[in-house]
Design a protein around this motif. Structure first.
Motif, PDB file in Angstrom:
ATOM      1  N   LYS A   1      29.987  31.542 -37.210  1.00  0.00           N
ATOM      2  CA  LYS A   1      29.284  31.911 -38.455  1.00  0.00           C
ATOM      3  C   LYS A   1      27.973  31.143 -38.575  1.00  0.00           C
ATOM      4  N   LEU A   2      28.027  29.844 -38.321  1.00  0.00           N
ATOM      5  CA  LEU A   2      26.821  29.007 -38.421  1.00  0.00           C
ATOM      6  C   LEU A   2      25.741  29.448 -37.434  1.00  0.00           C
ATOM      7  N   THR A   3      26.159  29.774 -36.212  1.00  0.00           N
ATOM      8  CA  THR A   3      25.205  30.207 -35.190  1.00  0.00           C
ATOM      9  C   THR A   3      24.509  31.497 -35.617  1.00  0.00           C
ATOM     10  N   ASP A   4      25.274  32.439 -36.198  1.00  0.00           N
ATOM     11  CA  ASP A   4      24.685  33.692 -36.694  1.00  0.00           C
ATOM     12  C   ASP A   4      23.672  33.429 -37.806  1.00  0.00           C
ATOM     13  N   GLN A   5      23.958  32.439 -38.645  1.00  0.00           N
ATOM     14  CA  GLN A   5      23.099  32.170 -39.807  1.00  0.00           C
ATOM     15  C   GLN A   5      21.819  31.414 -39.451  1.00  0.00           C
ATOM     16  N   ILE A   6      21.932  30.353 -38.619  1.00  0.00           N
ATOM     17  CA  ILE A   6      20.766  29.488 -38.397  1.00  0.00           C
ATOM     18  C   ILE A   6      20.347  29.387 -36.931  1.00  0.00           C
ATOM     19  N   GLY A   7      21.037  30.113 -36.035  1.00  0.00           N
ATOM     20  CA  GLY A   7      20.683  30.050 -34.625  1.00  0.00           C
ATOM     21  C   GLY A   7      21.395  28.906 -33.923  1.00  0.00           C
ATOM     22  N   ALA A   8      21.311  28.913 -32.592  1.00  0.00           N
ATOM     23  CA  ALA A   8      22.086  27.958 -31.790  1.00  0.00           C
ATOM     24  C   ALA A   8      21.492  26.548 -31.793  1.00  0.00           C
ATOM     25  N   ARG A   9      20.143  26.442 -31.941  1.00  0.00           N
ATOM     26  CA  ARG A   9      19.500  25.131 -31.785  1.00  0.00           C
ATOM     27  C   ARG A   9      20.111  24.064 -32.682  1.00  0.00           C
ATOM     28  N   TRP A  10      20.150  24.349 -33.988  1.00  0.00           N
ATOM     29  CA  TRP A  10      20.580  23.328 -34.943  1.00  0.00           C
ATOM     30  C   TRP A  10      22.084  23.060 -34.857  1.00  0.00           C
ATOM     31  N   VAL A  11      22.844  24.106 -34.511  1.00  0.00           N
ATOM     32  CA  VAL A  11      24.297  23.931 -34.351  1.00  0.00           C
ATOM     33  C   VAL A  11      24.578  22.994 -33.171  1.00  0.00           C
ATOM     34  N   VAL A  12      23.885  23.230 -32.055  1.00  0.00           N
ATOM     35  CA  VAL A  12      24.108  22.413 -30.854  1.00  0.00           C
ATOM     36  C   VAL A  12      23.619  20.982 -31.074  1.00  0.00           C
ATOM     37  N   LEU A  13      22.454  20.820 -31.700  1.00  0.00           N
ATOM     38  CA  LEU A  13      21.952  19.463 -31.969  1.00  0.00           C
ATOM     39  C   LEU A  13      22.928  18.683 -32.869  1.00  0.00           C
ATOM     40  N   GLY A  14      23.485  19.389 -33.873  1.00  0.00           N
ATOM     41  CA  GLY A  14      24.487  18.761 -34.737  1.00  0.00           C
ATOM     42  C   GLY A  14      25.736  18.402 -33.955  1.00  0.00           C
ATOM     43  N   ALA A  15      26.150  19.308 -33.050  1.00  0.00           N
ATOM     44  CA  ALA A  15      27.344  19.069 -32.235  1.00  0.00           C
ATOM     45  C   ALA A  15      27.147  17.888 -31.293  1.00  0.00           C
TER      46      ALA A  15
ATOM     47  N   LEU B   1      16.689  26.309 -27.552  1.00  0.00           N
ATOM     48  CA  LEU B   1      17.596  27.401 -27.931  1.00  0.00           C
ATOM     49  C   LEU B   1      17.029  28.156 -29.140  1.00  0.00           C
ATOM     50  N   SER B   2      17.610  29.305 -29.438  1.00  0.00           N
ATOM     51  CA  SER B   2      17.106  30.128 -30.560  1.00  0.00           C
ATOM     52  C   SER B   2      17.378  29.421 -31.886  1.00  0.00           C
ATOM     53  N   HIS B   3      16.522  29.676 -32.863  1.00  0.00           N
ATOM     54  CA  HIS B   3      16.763  29.162 -34.210  1.00  0.00           C
ATOM     55  C   HIS B   3      16.177  30.135 -35.224  1.00  0.00           C
ATOM     56  N   ARG B   4      16.732  30.089 -36.417  1.00  0.00           N
ATOM     57  CA  ARG B   4      16.274  30.995 -37.493  1.00  0.00           C
ATOM     58  C   ARG B   4      15.904  30.161 -38.696  1.00  0.00           C
ATOM     59  N   SER B   5      14.786  30.529 -39.317  1.00  0.00           N
ATOM     60  CA  SER B   5      14.381  29.825 -40.537  1.00  0.00           C
ATOM     61  C   SER B   5      15.274  30.235 -41.695  1.00  0.00           C
ATOM     62  N   ALA B   6      15.533  29.323 -42.584  1.00  0.00           N
ATOM     63  CA  ALA B   6      16.347  29.639 -43.777  1.00  0.00           C
ATOM     64  C   ALA B   6      15.603  30.643 -44.628  1.00  0.00           C
ATOM     65  N   LYS B   7      16.353  31.665 -45.053  1.00  0.00           N
ATOM     66  CA  LYS B   7      15.712  32.712 -45.866  1.00  0.00           C
ATOM     67  C   LYS B   7      15.672  32.321 -47.318  1.00  0.00           C
TER      68      LYS B   7
END
Length: 459
Positions: free
Chosen positions: A325-339, A453-459
């Motif tokens: 869910k998180l990856t769909d919302q904000i992209g992989a970059r921030w999820v992986v950096l957090g991980a 990695l891909s990332h999405r700006s918060a809408k």
């Protein structure tokens, strides 16, 4: 299959495929908990015993491109059952082994078969279902694929305690025989599409030689005079030559090469494969390291070391439900950096843990490690397809699975080498602490490719 099957039928097929994969999935982690027992039984070093794991993972990684090709040209049911028979043969050889070389031969046979079975689960389900309820089907397949390896160390611990280490391979024989009977009777056929690339033997030979030479070079580092030793330099030089050879061949024969160089034109794919390699070293290497640490440094029995590792599996399960869910919302970059931050937080304490550290702290660290582990693999695998042209999707799957497995083999070799180097100088606990520090380093380095990695700006 002539018509689109019902959802109930699809779920039934998914469950059959998972049943067939129970033994190979268990084997990916069950053997780790037996390494110390095998080491003492066969009277070999840490560096030598790591080949029990490395040979399996290496064979599995090399078999993955063969699975990708075979799915296009052979009936799925025949292929799946044949691979299970080969896995059965590998289990028989491993269970009879009284020397390390024979055990490694059995593990190679098992790994090659598992490299066909495990990718086939997803491939055949997608082939028969199309887009119909794929999310639910993947959840059915995905949960056992996570749970079974988590239970592996515990199951292995009980088998060793009740019998001996040979039982971790003997148990596969009834499991596979029951699976073969059930699948022969109930599993439908999956007609081959008869299209796609043919198996390119020069590609396979170059890739297999490259990865094998690299692993041999790293493992010999522990017994050689150092990185300048001929025993180390020769296989590493061969690996470099084979890598250049593959690049040249893939440039000359792009239509035949098993892994197209065009894949590496997508920046997210490049970042993903580097992370998969590095996380394979950090995650799989540590999975080799942890049971040995718990048994040798902490003095735990095989049962208790396997039971402790359930905490890591629980962490992985907890993170798995939210990572997608998180990856769909904000992209992989921030999820992986957090991980990465979480995985470091769960691994760094092992650098300071001693034989007397409170059990609660160890279980907490393992739980946190499991959360980080989920975030290092799931979003990266998903992001590896971003920007990859549609005709290259199958090759991207082959490349990512293969590199992830090779990273795991490298991780086991590197950490075993570090322990072997340190043991004579600093003692057991300090040797494991150094190996965990290296594992932390590998996790930290993944932050560099993660930025691409891909990332999405918060809408």
């Amino acid at each position: 299959m002539s018509s689109q099957p019902s959802t109930k039928k699809l779920i039934q097929i998914a469950l059959f495929l998972v049943i067939g994969a129970i033994a190979p999935l268990l084997d990916t982690t069950m053997t780790n908990v037996a390494l110390d027992t095998i080491m003492q039984s066969l009277r070999v070093s840490v560096n030598a015993v790591q080949w029990v794991t490395t040979s399996y993972v290496l064979a599995l990684g090399i078999a993955v491109p063969v699975a990708g090709w075979a799915t296009n040209w052979f009936d799925g049911k025949t292929l799946y059952l044949s691979a299970l028979v080969v896995f059965l043969l590998g289990s028989v050889v491993s269970s009879w082994a009284t020397t390390l070389p024979l055990l490694v031969v059995g593990r190679v046979i098992q790994g090659a078969a598992a490299g066909i079975v495990v990718p086939l689960i997803t491939t055949l389900i997608v082939q028969v279902a199309g887009s119909q309820g794929l999310g639910k089907l993947m959840a059915i397949v995905g949960m056992p694929a996570v749970l079974i390896p988590i239970l592996g160390p515990t199951v292995g611990g009980y088998l060793i305690e009740a019998g001996n280490w040979h039982w971790i391979f003997l148990i596969n024989i009834p499991l596979v025989l029951v699976s073969l009977l059930l699948l022969s009777w109930k599993m439908p056929h999956f007609p081959a599409p008869k299209r796609g690339k043919h198996l390119d033997l020069p590609s396979l030979g170059l890739l297999a030689g490259l990865f094998t030479a690299a692993i041999i070079g790293i493992t010999r580092f522990s017994t050689g005079a150092g990185i300048t030793s001929t025993r180390v330099l020769v296989p590493l030089s061969i690996a470099v030559v084979l890598l250049l050879g593959y690049i040249g061949y893939a440039t000359w024969q792009p239509q035949r090469a098993l892994v197209s160089l065009k894949l590496f034109q997508a920046p997210t794919f490049d970042a993903a494969v580097v992370i998969l390699m590095l996380s394979g070293i950090a995650v799989n290497g540590a999975m080799f390291l942890l049971p040995l640490y718990l048994q040798n440094s902490r003095g735990l029995s095989v049962i208790w070391s396997g039971t402790y590792l359930i905490a890591q599996g629980v962490g992985l399960l907890v993170s798995r439900s939210q990572i997608g869910k998180l990856t769909d919302q904000i992209g992989a970059r921030w999820v992986v950096l957090g991980a990465i931050v979480i995985a470091i937080a769960g691994t760094l304490p092992f650098v300071f843990f001693t034989a007397h550290t409170n059990t609660g702290w160890i279980l907490l660290a393992l739980f946190i490690r499991g959360i980080g582990q989920g975030g290092l693999t799931i979003p990266v695998m998903a992001d590896s397809y971003t920007g990859v042209p549609q005709p290259l999707i199958a090759e991207a799957t082959t490349a990512t699975r293969m590199l992830q497995n090779i990273g795991g083999a490298l991780g086991t070799a590197v950490l075993a080498t570090i322990i072997q180097h340190e043991l004579p100088h600093v003692g057991e606990t300090a040797a494991y602490q150094t190996a965990f520090l290296w594992s932390v380093g590998f996790i930290a380095i993944t932050a560099i490719p993660a930025w691409f990695l891909s990332h999405r700006s918060a809408k």
